[in-house]
Design a protein around this motif. Structure first.
Motif, mmCIF file in Angstrom:
data_model
loop_
_atom_site.group_PDB
_atom_site.id
_atom_site.type_symbol
_atom_site.label_atom_id
_atom_site.label_comp_id
_atom_site.label_asym_id
_atom_site.label_seq_id
_atom_site.Cartn_x
_atom_site.Cartn_y
_atom_site.Cartn_z
ATOM 1 N N SER A 1 6.618 -4.497 11.708
ATOM 2 C CA SER A 1 8.006 -4.383 11.262
ATOM 3 C C SER A 1 8.698 -5.734 11.297
ATOM 4 O O SER A 1 8.346 -6.611 12.092
ATOM 5 C CB SER A 1 8.778 -3.407 12.158
ATOM 6 O OG SER A 1 8.227 -2.119 12.106
ATOM 7 N N VAL B 1 9.071 0.971 -1.725
ATOM 8 C CA VAL B 1 9.510 0.811 -0.333
ATOM 9 C C VAL B 1 10.173 2.056 0.241
ATOM 10 O O VAL B 1 10.512 2.085 1.426
ATOM 11 C CB VAL B 1 10.466 -0.397 -0.183
ATOM 12 C CG1 VAL B 1 9.844 -1.653 -0.767
ATOM 13 C CG2 VAL B 1 11.830 -0.126 -0.795
ATOM 14 N N ARG C 1 9.939 3.545 3.937
ATOM 15 C CA ARG C 1 9.493 2.497 4.870
ATOM 16 C C ARG C 1 10.597 1.492 5.180
ATOM 17 O O ARG C 1 10.651 0.971 6.303
ATOM 18 C CB ARG C 1 8.295 1.748 4.270
ATOM 19 C CG ARG C 1 7.087 2.608 3.992
ATOM 20 C CD ARG C 1 5.881 1.763 3.580
ATOM 21 N NE ARG C 1 6.118 1.021 2.347
ATOM 22 C CZ ARG C 1 6.025 -0.298 2.249
ATOM 23 N NH1 ARG C 1 5.704 -1.021 3.301
ATOM 24 N NH2 ARG C 1 6.239 -0.892 1.090
ATOM 25 N N MET D 1 12.384 -3.278 7.776
ATOM 26 C CA MET D 1 11.125 -3.050 7.070
ATOM 27 C C MET D 1 10.073 -2.584 8.070
ATOM 28 O O MET D 1 9.722 -3.328 8.992
ATOM 29 C CB MET D 1 10.676 -4.335 6.380
ATOM 30 C CG MET D 1 11.725 -4.933 5.458
ATOM 31 S SD MET D 1 11.130 -6.359 4.531
ATOM 32 C CE MET D 1 10.813 -7.501 5.866
ATOM 33 N N ASN D 2 9.597 -1.371 7.884
ATOM 34 C CA ASN D 2 8.573 -0.797 8.753
ATOM 35 C C ASN D 2 7.306 -0.530 7.964
ATOM 36 O O ASN D 2 7.320 -0.504 6.733
ATOM 37 C CB ASN D 2 9.082 0.511 9.361
ATOM 38 C CG ASN D 2 10.306 0.313 10.242
ATOM 39 O OD1 ASN D 2 10.480 -0.737 10.858
ATOM 40 N ND2 ASN D 2 11.155 1.328 10.306
ATOM 41 N N SER D 3 6.223 -0.319 8.678
ATOM 42 C CA SER D 3 4.928 -0.005 8.052
ATOM 43 C C SER D 3 4.615 -1.003 6.940
ATOM 44 O O SER D 3 4.235 -0.626 5.831
ATOM 45 C CB SER D 3 4.949 1.419 7.484
ATOM 46 O OG SER D 3 5.211 2.347 8.508
ATOM 47 N N LEU D 4 4.759 -2.263 7.256
ATOM 48 C CA LEU D 4 4.577 -3.301 6.242
ATOM 49 C C LEU D 4 3.143 -3.360 5.752
ATOM 50 O O LEU D 4 2.190 -3.115 6.512
ATOM 51 C CB LEU D 4 5.006 -4.650 6.810
ATOM 52 C CG LEU D 4 6.530 -4.855 6.846
ATOM 53 C CD1 LEU D 4 6.910 -5.975 7.795
ATOM 54 C CD2 LEU D 4 7.062 -5.126 5.456
ATOM 55 N N LYS D 5 3.013 -3.688 4.478
ATOM 56 C CA LYS D 5 1.717 -3.778 3.814
ATOM 57 C C LYS D 5 1.538 -5.196 3.257
ATOM 58 O O LYS D 5 2.534 -5.872 2.978
ATOM 59 C CB LYS D 5 1.653 -2.782 2.665
ATOM 60 C CG LYS D 5 1.936 -1.343 3.046
ATOM 61 C CD LYS D 5 1.968 -0.457 1.818
ATOM 62 C CE LYS D 5 2.297 0.978 2.169
ATOM 63 N NZ LYS D 5 2.316 1.852 0.961
ATOM 64 N N ASP E 1 3.691 -6.246 0.421
ATOM 65 C CA ASP E 1 5.101 -6.538 0.665
ATOM 66 C C ASP E 1 5.349 -8.042 0.800
ATOM 67 O O ASP E 1 6.505 -8.469 0.886
ATOM 68 C CB ASP E 1 5.593 -5.843 1.938
ATOM 69 C CG ASP E 1 5.597 -4.331 1.811
ATOM 70 O OD1 ASP E 1 5.206 -3.661 2.790
ATOM 71 O OD2 ASP E 1 5.993 -3.820 0.746
#
Length: 122
Positions: free
Chosen positions: A16, A63, A66, A82-86, A89
């Motif tokens: 995050s 997004v 997330r 920003m959570n559960s970033l990939k 992103d």
């Protein structure tokens, strides 16, 4: 008008980050605000927008669920949690002041900050 984004950095996938955008030179509480991002070689992409009161928010499809946009009007600041970033992103993230009607078009925004880099490693 000045918009200063901060909070970017390097994070592992699944992690995050919280971005901040401090605004000055405008009556912040009367403007909707937005976040966009741009990855190398790609077009600028809408991320999220928030109404002047904070009561209405919009998100880009990539997004939703997330990221969360919020604002603190007394502090003249808009945030992007920003959570559960990939890895996808990864981009330069910009905040901007909205003046037009279409929330997800960059043409609806007039002032832009310099951006803060977010890098997500796999």
């Amino acid at each position: 008008v000045q918009l200063q984004a901060s909070g970017g950095g390097l994070v592992q996938a699944g992690g995050s980050l919280r971005l901040s955008c401090a605004a000055s030179g405008l009556t912040f509480s009367t403007y909707s605000m937005g976040w966009f991002r741009q990855a190398p070689g790609k077009e600028r992409e809408f991320v999220a927008a928030i109404s002047w009161s904070g009561g209405t928010t919009y998100y880009g499809d990539s997004v939703k669920g997330r990221f969360t946009i919020s604002r603190d009007n007394p502090k003249n600041t808009v945030y992007l949690q920003m959570n559960s970033l990939k890895p996808e992103d990864t981009a330069l993230y910009y905040c901007a002041r909205k003046i037009g009607r279409v929330y997800d078009s960059s043409r609806a925004y007039d002032y832009w900050g310099r951006g803060t880099q977010v890098t997500v490693s796999s």
